[in-house]
Scaffold this motif. Sequence first.
Motif, short mmCIF file in Angstrom:
data_model
loop_
_atom_site.label_atom_id
_atom_site.label_comp_id
_atom_site.label_asym_id
_atom_site.label_seq_id
_atom_site.Cartn_x
_atom_site.Cartn_y
_atom_site.Cartn_z
N THR A 35 -8.97 -9.79 -17.96
CA THR A 35 -8.52 -9.59 -19.24
C THR A 35 -9.19 -10.83 -19.95
OG1 THR A 35 -6.60 -8.89 -18.57
CG2 THR A 35 -6.71 -9.47 -20.86
N THR A 36 -9.81 -10.66 -21.13
CA THR A 36 -10.28 -11.85 -22.06
C THR A 36 -9.67 -11.56 -23.58
OG1 THR A 36 -12.21 -12.02 -20.99
CG2 THR A 36 -12.23 -12.83 -22.75
N LEU A 37 -9.28 -12.58 -24.05
CA LEU A 37 -8.90 -12.59 -25.58
C LEU A 37 -10.08 -13.22 -26.36
CD1 LEU A 37 -6.84 -11.84 -27.59
CD2 LEU A 37 -5.79 -14.09 -27.18
N VAL A 38 -10.65 -12.51 -27.36
CA VAL A 38 -11.72 -13.13 -28.18
C VAL A 38 -11.15 -13.04 -29.50
CG1 VAL A 38 -14.10 -12.79 -29.31
CG2 VAL A 38 -13.53 -12.35 -26.85
N SER A 39 -11.06 -14.43 -30.28
CA SER A 39 -10.39 -14.46 -31.66
C SER A 39 -11.55 -14.47 -32.70
CB SER A 39 -9.38 -15.42 -31.63
OG SER A 39 -9.08 -15.55 -32.98
N CYS A 40 -11.81 -13.92 -33.61
CA CYS A 40 -12.98 -13.87 -34.39
C CYS A 40 -12.55 -13.58 -35.95
CB CYS A 40 -13.86 -13.03 -34.29
SG CYS A 40 -15.37 -13.79 -34.18
N HIS A 41 -12.56 -14.36 -37.06
CA HIS A 41 -12.15 -14.00 -38.25
C HIS A 41 -10.86 -13.25 -38.58
CE1 HIS A 41 -16.00 -15.83 -39.34
NE2 HIS A 41 -16.29 -15.17 -38.15
N ASN A 42 -9.77 -13.94 -38.14
CA ASN A 42 -8.41 -13.04 -38.30
C ASN A 42 -8.20 -12.01 -37.49
OD1 ASN A 42 -7.70 -15.13 -39.94
ND2 ASN A 42 -8.30 -14.43 -41.78
N VAL A 43 -8.95 -11.53 -36.52
CA VAL A 43 -8.93 -10.35 -35.82
C VAL A 43 -9.26 -10.91 -34.47
CG1 VAL A 43 -9.96 -8.24 -35.12
CG2 VAL A 43 -10.02 -9.00 -37.63
N ASP A 44 -8.15 -10.47 -33.56
CA ASP A 44 -8.20 -10.76 -31.98
C ASP A 44 -8.72 -9.74 -31.24
OD1 ASP A 44 -7.20 -13.25 -32.58
OD2 ASP A 44 -5.11 -12.75 -32.57
N TYR A 45 -9.51 -9.46 -30.42
CA TYR A 45 -10.12 -8.41 -29.42
C TYR A 45 -9.64 -8.68 -27.98
CZ TYR A 45 -13.14 -7.57 -33.55
OH TYR A 45 -13.49 -7.65 -34.63
N LEU A 46 -8.84 -7.76 -27.60
CA LEU A 46 -8.19 -7.98 -26.30
C LEU A 46 -9.13 -6.98 -25.33
CD1 LEU A 46 -6.26 -8.92 -24.30
CD2 LEU A 46 -4.80 -7.03 -24.63
N ILE A 47 -9.95 -7.57 -24.66
CA ILE A 47 -11.18 -6.85 -23.75
C ILE A 47 -10.54 -6.87 -22.13
CG2 ILE A 47 -13.23 -6.65 -23.03
CD1 ILE A 47 -14.08 -8.61 -25.19
N GLU A 48 -10.24 -5.53 -21.76
CA GLU A 48 -9.82 -5.22 -20.33
C GLU A 48 -10.85 -4.68 -19.41
OE1 GLU A 48 -5.87 -3.24 -20.32
OE2 GLU A 48 -5.81 -3.61 -22.50
N TYR A 49 -11.09 -5.40 -18.56
CA TYR A 49 -12.19 -5.06 -17.60
C TYR A 49 -11.42 -4.27 -16.37
CZ TYR A 49 -14.84 -8.51 -20.03
OH TYR A 49 -15.57 -9.39 -20.82
N LYS A 50 -12.40 -3.53 -15.68
CA LYS A 50 -11.88 -2.81 -14.40
C LYS A 50 -12.89 -2.99 -13.23
CE LYS A 50 -14.70 0.95 -15.59
NZ LYS A 50 -14.83 2.76 -15.81
N TYR A 51 -12.14 -3.20 -12.15
CA TYR A 51 -13.37 -3.47 -10.82
C TYR A 51 -14.15 -2.37 -10.73
CZ TYR A 51 -14.67 -4.54 -6.05
OH TYR A 51 -15.39 -4.89 -5.00
N GLN A 52 -15.53 -2.93 -10.53
CA GLN A 52 -16.84 -2.11 -10.64
C GLN A 52 -17.48 -2.53 -9.61
OE1 GLN A 52 -17.55 1.09 -10.98
NE2 GLN A 52 -17.29 0.94 -13.14
N ASP A 53 -17.95 -1.80 -8.25
CA ASP A 53 -18.57 -2.14 -7.31
C ASP A 53 -20.13 -2.10 -7.70
OD1 ASP A 53 -16.77 -2.24 -5.49
OD2 ASP A 53 -16.78 -0.30 -4.63
N ASN A 54 -20.39 -1.10 -8.62
CA ASN A 54 -21.98 -0.91 -9.02
C ASN A 54 -22.05 -1.95 -10.36
OD1 ASN A 54 -24.45 -0.17 -9.69
ND2 ASN A 54 -24.09 1.82 -9.63
N GLU A 55 -23.00 -2.63 -10.46
CA GLU A 55 -23.27 -3.64 -11.41
C GLU A 55 -24.00 -3.02 -12.55
OE1 GLU A 55 -22.56 -7.08 -12.03
OE2 GLU A 55 -21.41 -6.91 -10.01
N GLU A 56 -24.55 -1.78 -12.50
CA GLU A 56 -25.36 -1.22 -13.31
C GLU A 56 -24.28 -0.30 -14.21
OE1 GLU A 56 -28.42 1.18 -11.87
OE2 GLU A 56 -29.54 -0.42 -11.04
N LYS A 57 -23.02 -0.02 -13.78
CA LYS A 57 -22.07 0.77 -14.57
C LYS A 57 -21.39 -0.19 -15.51
CE LYS A 57 -21.70 4.47 -11.36
NZ LYS A 57 -20.79 5.30 -10.62
N ASP A 58 -20.88 0.30 -16.60
CA ASP A 58 -19.93 -0.37 -17.64
C ASP A 58 -18.79 -0.78 -16.78
OD1 ASP A 58 -19.22 -1.42 -19.86
OD2 ASP A 58 -18.83 0.35 -21.10
N ASN A 59 -18.23 -1.95 -16.92
CA ASN A 59 -17.08 -2.27 -16.24
C ASN A 59 -15.98 -2.73 -17.22
OD1 ASN A 59 -18.08 -4.72 -17.58
ND2 ASN A 59 -17.45 -6.03 -15.35
#
Length: 79
Positions: A35-59
């Motif tokens: 989990t990462t929180l990115v704060s930019c210009h009065n908007v916060d973005y909460l980014i949740e990642y999933k465990y991924q074995d394959n690096e080529e797939k979107d995580n």
Amino acid sequence: MKKLLILMIFSLLCFANDKFINMKNCESLKLSKFTTLVSCHNVDYLIEYKYQDNEEKDNIKRITAITVNDQKIIKTMGN
């Protein structure tokens, strides 16, 4: 004619400069391994990642935009 063209280009650049967001003022805070929180210009973005074995797939599992009045899921992946 050249002066008019230069004036139009200059005014367009001045107008476009106000409309584009400067990404240099953004802050990123890693809350946990997935989990990462990115704060930019009065908007916060909460980014949740999933465990991924394959690096080529979107995580990225889910991206949520959070403002003072609202929250909206921008991207979500099915399990």
